[in-house]
Design a protein around this motif. Structure first.
Motif, PDB file in Angstrom:
ATOM      1  N   PHE A 191      -9.571   1.285  -7.795  1.00 18.03           N
ATOM      2  CA  PHE A 191     -10.395   2.483  -7.920  1.00 18.03           C
ATOM      3  C   PHE A 191     -11.175   2.414  -9.223  1.00 18.03           C
ATOM      4  O   PHE A 191     -10.620   2.147 -10.288  1.00 18.03           O
ATOM      5  CB  PHE A 191      -9.534   3.749  -7.908  1.00 18.03           C
TER       6      PHE A 191
ATOM      7  N   SER B 195      -7.388  -2.944  -3.257  1.00 18.37           N
ATOM      8  CA  SER B 195      -8.530  -2.177  -3.747  1.00 18.37           C
ATOM      9  C   SER B 195      -8.243  -1.583  -5.113  1.00 18.37           C
ATOM     10  O   SER B 195      -7.153  -1.077  -5.363  1.00 18.37           O
ATOM     11  CB  SER B 195      -8.861  -1.044  -2.784  1.00 18.37           C
TER      12      SER B 195
ATOM     13  N   VAL C 192     -12.976   9.065  -7.735  1.00 18.38           N
ATOM     14  CA  VAL C 192     -13.235   7.664  -7.415  1.00 18.38           C
ATOM     15  C   VAL C 192     -14.729   7.525  -7.148  1.00 18.38           C
ATOM     16  O   VAL C 192     -15.258   8.118  -6.221  1.00 18.38           O
ATOM     17  CB  VAL C 192     -12.410   7.203  -6.188  1.00 18.38           C
TER      18      VAL C 192
ATOM     19  N   SER D 293      -7.397  -1.890   1.447  1.00 21.67           N
ATOM     20  CA  SER D 293      -8.827  -1.577   1.554  1.00 21.67           C
ATOM     21  C   SER D 293      -9.102  -0.521   2.626  1.00 21.67           C
ATOM     22  O   SER D 293     -10.010   0.301   2.457  1.00 21.67           O
ATOM     23  CB  SER D 293      -9.631  -2.842   1.820  1.00 21.67           C
TER      24      SER D 293
ATOM     25  N   CYS E 190       0.840  -1.190   0.000  1.00 19.93           N
ATOM     26  CA  CYS E 190       0.000   0.000   0.000  1.00 19.93           C
ATOM     27  C   CYS E 190       0.881   1.248   0.000  1.00 19.93           C
ATOM     28  O   CYS E 190       1.799   1.371   0.819  1.00 19.93           O
ATOM     29  CB  CYS E 190      -0.910  -0.007   1.226  1.00 19.93           C
TER      30      CYS E 190
ATOM     31  N   VAL F   5     -14.950   1.801  -4.838  1.00 15.24           N
ATOM     32  CA  VAL F   5     -13.735   1.068  -4.482  1.00 15.24           C
ATOM     33  C   VAL F   5     -14.088  -0.423  -4.481  1.00 15.24           C
ATOM     34  O   VAL F   5     -15.015  -0.836  -3.799  1.00 15.24           O
ATOM     35  CB  VAL F   5     -13.209   1.494  -3.092  1.00 15.24           C
TER      36      VAL F   5
ATOM     37  N   ALA G 245      -8.006   2.941   1.120  1.00 16.05           N
ATOM     38  CA  ALA G 245      -8.788   3.309  -0.064  1.00 16.05           C
ATOM     39  C   ALA G 245     -10.123   3.942   0.298  1.00 16.05           C
ATOM     40  O   ALA G 245     -10.655   4.745  -0.476  1.00 16.05           O
ATOM     41  CB  ALA G 245      -9.007   2.086  -0.938  1.00 16.05           C
TER      42      ALA G 245
ATOM     43  N   TYR H 139      -3.696   1.111  -3.071  1.00 14.02           N
ATOM     44  CA  TYR H 139      -3.975   1.195  -1.642  1.00 14.02           C
ATOM     45  C   TYR H 139      -4.573  -0.101  -1.110  1.00 14.02           C
ATOM     46  O   TYR H 139      -5.238  -0.840  -1.838  1.00 14.02           O
ATOM     47  CB  TYR H 139      -4.962   2.311  -1.345  1.00 14.02           C
TER      48      TYR H 139
ATOM     49  N   CYS I  60      -8.323   9.601  -7.241  1.00 15.15           N
ATOM     50  CA  CYS I  60      -7.155   8.732  -7.377  1.00 15.15           C
ATOM     51  C   CYS I  60      -5.877   9.568  -7.319  1.00 15.15           C
ATOM     52  O   CYS I  60      -5.738  10.535  -8.068  1.00 15.15           O
ATOM     53  CB  CYS I  60      -7.229   7.973  -8.702  1.00 15.15           C
TER      54      CYS I  60
END
Length: 71
Positions: free
Chosen positions: A36, A34, A62, A46, A24, A65, A49, A44, A55
């Motif tokens: 986007f 995740s 976004v 979860s 991440c 997700v 995100a 990222y 983004c």
């Protein structure tokens, strides 16, 4: 053909690159998990995100997700 020290260095570098791709980019602790929507960037975990409105890669809004499992 590579000699053993060069091959070991190559494998270490490849391992570092792969770890960087799945870590991440925000918390640097968990694996990315995740996507986007609609841009499709996977950067990222979860948890991180959920707080994102745009983004960080392409700055596109976004809208959703989507959790993914890269195992």
């Amino acid at each position: 053909m590579m000699d053993i020290p060069n091959e070991i260095d190559f494998l270490i570098n490849e391992n570092c690159k792969l770890r960087d791709q799945v870590t991440c980019k925000r918390c640097m602790k968990k694996n990315v998990s995740s996507v986007f929507d609609p841009c499709g960037h996977i950067i990222y975990c979860s948890d991180c995100a959920l707080a994102v409105k745009a983004c960080p890669v392409c700055l596109e809004e976004v809208k959703n997700v989507i959790r993914v499992n890269l195992e």
